[in-house]
Design a protein around this motif. Sequence first.
Motif, short mmCIF file in Angstrom:
data_model
loop_
_atom_site.label_atom_id
_atom_site.label_comp_id
_atom_site.label_asym_id
_atom_site.label_seq_id
_atom_site.Cartn_x
_atom_site.Cartn_y
_atom_site.Cartn_z
N THR A 1 0.56 -1.23 0.32
CA THR A 1 -0.24 -0.44 0.16
C THR A 1 0.60 1.07 -0.19
N ALA A 2 2.00 0.94 0.92
CA ALA A 2 3.10 2.14 0.27
C ALA A 2 3.31 2.80 -0.86
N LYS A 3 3.78 1.32 -1.38
CA LYS A 3 4.19 1.91 -2.74
C LYS A 3 3.01 2.43 -3.90
N LYS A 4 2.36 1.91 -3.37
CA LYS A 4 0.74 2.73 -4.10
C LYS A 4 0.28 4.15 -3.67
N ALA A 5 0.60 4.20 -2.16
CA ALA A 5 1.35 5.60 -2.33
C ALA A 5 1.71 6.52 -2.57
N GLU A 6 2.64 5.72 -2.68
CA GLU A 6 4.48 6.62 -3.14
C GLU A 6 3.61 7.23 -5.39
N GLN A 7 3.10 5.89 -5.75
CA GLN A 7 3.22 6.37 -7.40
C GLN A 7 2.34 7.50 -6.95
N ALA A 8 0.51 7.14 -6.42
CA ALA A 8 0.21 8.41 -6.46
C ALA A 8 1.04 9.87 -6.54
N VAL A 9 1.83 9.82 -5.72
CA VAL A 9 2.94 11.19 -4.85
C VAL A 9 3.31 11.47 -6.51
N LEU A 10 4.17 10.37 -7.02
CA LEU A 10 4.89 11.04 -8.35
C LEU A 10 3.82 11.12 -9.46
N SER A 11 2.48 10.90 -9.10
CA SER A 11 1.87 11.60 -10.51
C SER A 11 1.49 12.44 -10.35
N GLY A 12 0.86 13.26 -9.17
CA GLY A 12 0.89 14.12 -9.46
C GLY A 12 -0.53 14.16 -8.70
N ALA A 13 -1.18 13.32 -8.09
CA ALA A 13 -2.35 12.89 -7.88
C ALA A 13 -2.71 14.19 -6.30
N LEU A 14 -4.05 14.31 -5.84
CA LEU A 14 -4.73 14.63 -5.22
C LEU A 14 -4.60 14.42 -3.42
N LEU A 15 -3.76 14.52 -2.71
CA LEU A 15 -3.18 13.91 -1.52
C LEU A 15 -3.98 14.09 -0.51
N GLY A 16 -4.08 12.89 0.24
CA GLY A 16 -5.34 12.99 1.83
C GLY A 16 -4.58 14.05 2.52
N PRO A 17 -4.90 14.51 4.00
CA PRO A 17 -4.10 15.45 4.82
C PRO A 17 -3.22 13.95 5.26
N LEU A 18 -3.08 13.06 5.39
CA LEU A 18 -2.11 11.69 6.11
C LEU A 18 -1.82 10.99 5.06
N HIS A 19 -1.53 11.69 3.61
CA HIS A 19 -1.41 10.60 2.59
C HIS A 19 0.08 10.04 3.42
N GLY A 20 0.29 8.92 3.01
CA GLY A 20 1.09 7.60 3.27
C GLY A 20 2.03 7.62 4.79
N VAL A 21 1.08 8.33 5.19
CA VAL A 21 1.11 8.01 7.08
C VAL A 21 0.85 6.69 7.64
N PRO A 22 1.73 5.78 8.10
CA PRO A 22 1.25 4.74 8.32
C PRO A 22 0.17 4.84 10.30
N PHE A 23 -0.61 4.35 10.39
CA PHE A 23 -0.88 4.22 11.70
C PHE A 23 -1.50 2.92 12.20
N THR A 24 -1.34 2.78 13.77
CA THR A 24 -1.90 1.85 14.09
C THR A 24 -3.16 1.90 14.86
N VAL A 25 -3.79 0.50 15.61
CA VAL A 25 -5.27 0.27 15.23
C VAL A 25 -5.10 -0.85 17.03
N LYS A 26 -6.02 0.11 18.04
CA LYS A 26 -5.81 -1.76 19.18
C LYS A 26 -7.60 -2.23 18.26
N ASP A 27 -6.12 -3.18 19.32
CA ASP A 27 -6.83 -4.16 18.70
C ASP A 27 -8.57 -4.58 19.42
N SER A 28 -9.23 -3.61 20.20
CA SER A 28 -10.88 -3.94 19.62
C SER A 28 -11.70 -3.40 19.25
N ILE A 29 -10.69 -2.35 18.25
CA ILE A 29 -11.68 -1.79 17.09
C ILE A 29 -11.30 -2.42 15.53
#
Length: 467
Positions: free
Chosen positions: A55-83
């Motif tokens: 998924t990070a590689k796809k995010a990198e391609q989006a950056v290189l293609s000049g696509a419109l990026l979201g505010p956290l584009h390419g940023v990893p995040f973690t989630v508590k295991d109850s969610i």
Amino acid sequence: MSDAITQLDASGIAELIAKRELSPVEVMQAHLDRIAEVNPRVNAIVTLADGALDTAKKAEQAVLSGALLGPLHGVPFTVKDSIDTADVLTQRGSPIFKGRVPEADATAVARMKASGAILLAKTNAPEFATSIETDNLLTGQTNNPWNLDYTPGGSSGGESAAIAAGMSPLGLGSDLSISTRGPAAHTGIVGLKATHGRVPLTGHWPRAPRRLWHIGPMARSVRDVALAYSIIAGPDGADGFSTLPPTIDLGTTRTRPLRVGWLASPGFFGPIHPEVAATVKAAAEALRGSGAEVEEVNLPLLSDTDTVSVLWQLHQMEAAPGFRKATEGHEDQIFRHAKLVLDGADTSIEDFVAGEQTVERLRDEFASYFQRYDVLLGPVTPFPATKHGLDDVIVDGKAWSAFQVMNATSPFSLTGLPAMTLRFGTSSDGLPIGVQIVSSWYAESTMFEAASRLESSSPVRDIRPVL
């Protein structure tokens, strides 16, 4: 370079990715390397998300293609295991749910992904997300990265430990009575419980008592928590408690100086460690130095009410039936946290009504308070992180139940007020001490303003655990 990346906050990572100065692939690999290095000692990460690097590689391609990026584009995040996380294990800290893979993301997770963030991993939680410590029979005990002999708290202790240790820049936790704010304080990061209903609880288990549960962001900076909050807040059409859009914020109309009331000892029911009280006072003086009008206050109902007991009674009435249903036929797979609920006395209807009336009186007291002040500043936990497994904590020579750790957070869970924590001190044992900032209902912007002021003057802002 990897160490430098894992010390950046999520906003900084997003900025560098958008400028093409940092690759999403570099960022993801740096965090995977950090997990491999330190997680065996901390045990905060319990499941890596399949395909995160792809998924990070796809995010990198989006950056290189000049696509419109979201505010956290390419940023990893973690989630508590109850969610819930689609196609990624969500085992709720219990062998009963071993191997459980949800089909859909929780609303908050889906919104993080829509912003461009990439799910990196799931983090440890106590059984059924119900404990002041983070351990269970399935994925074990999480350790505090500041001192592995100490607890990171619960129930979002895996999330807080992962972020504090640099394994994740940003994550989602959940909070019933302390569970984002306490672990954040114990590990020196920032944790948020917004006004109840601001963030839909859809996809979280347990749901009951849903009027007390919250999902909230956790990070190493106030700006990260504010950004994540802006992304995950707002109705989803599924959670009936989530009705107001985040654009409705009652704190945005203030034109006068910030008015702050603070309390420490006395202030809340039960003990306050002297080092915690001193940290709160130092934070109050820092806000005064920032131009705020600051005054020590006293809320008698708050100091006289055992809100931990009230919350326990309400929880027993509403959550225990769900626990019984989930554990039926699996009695040999229940850990001590669920046992406390299942073995606890049922709440009588008289005690339940009395508890509800206590909550109403607390809401009235806070409604009056916020007519005079914009912010309430106080402790998060009455004492710093403790060693694993303690039943009692000694404060000023007197033994108190370890469950008293919830004394200063439970009132705001019961009343649904927004509250957040950030670090502002250090104990004599070298452990973080946090302060809690509370604003009126639907006035999150005021809370963020006060938190930003404190962060900018914090004496411990850039201190990180060494692992």
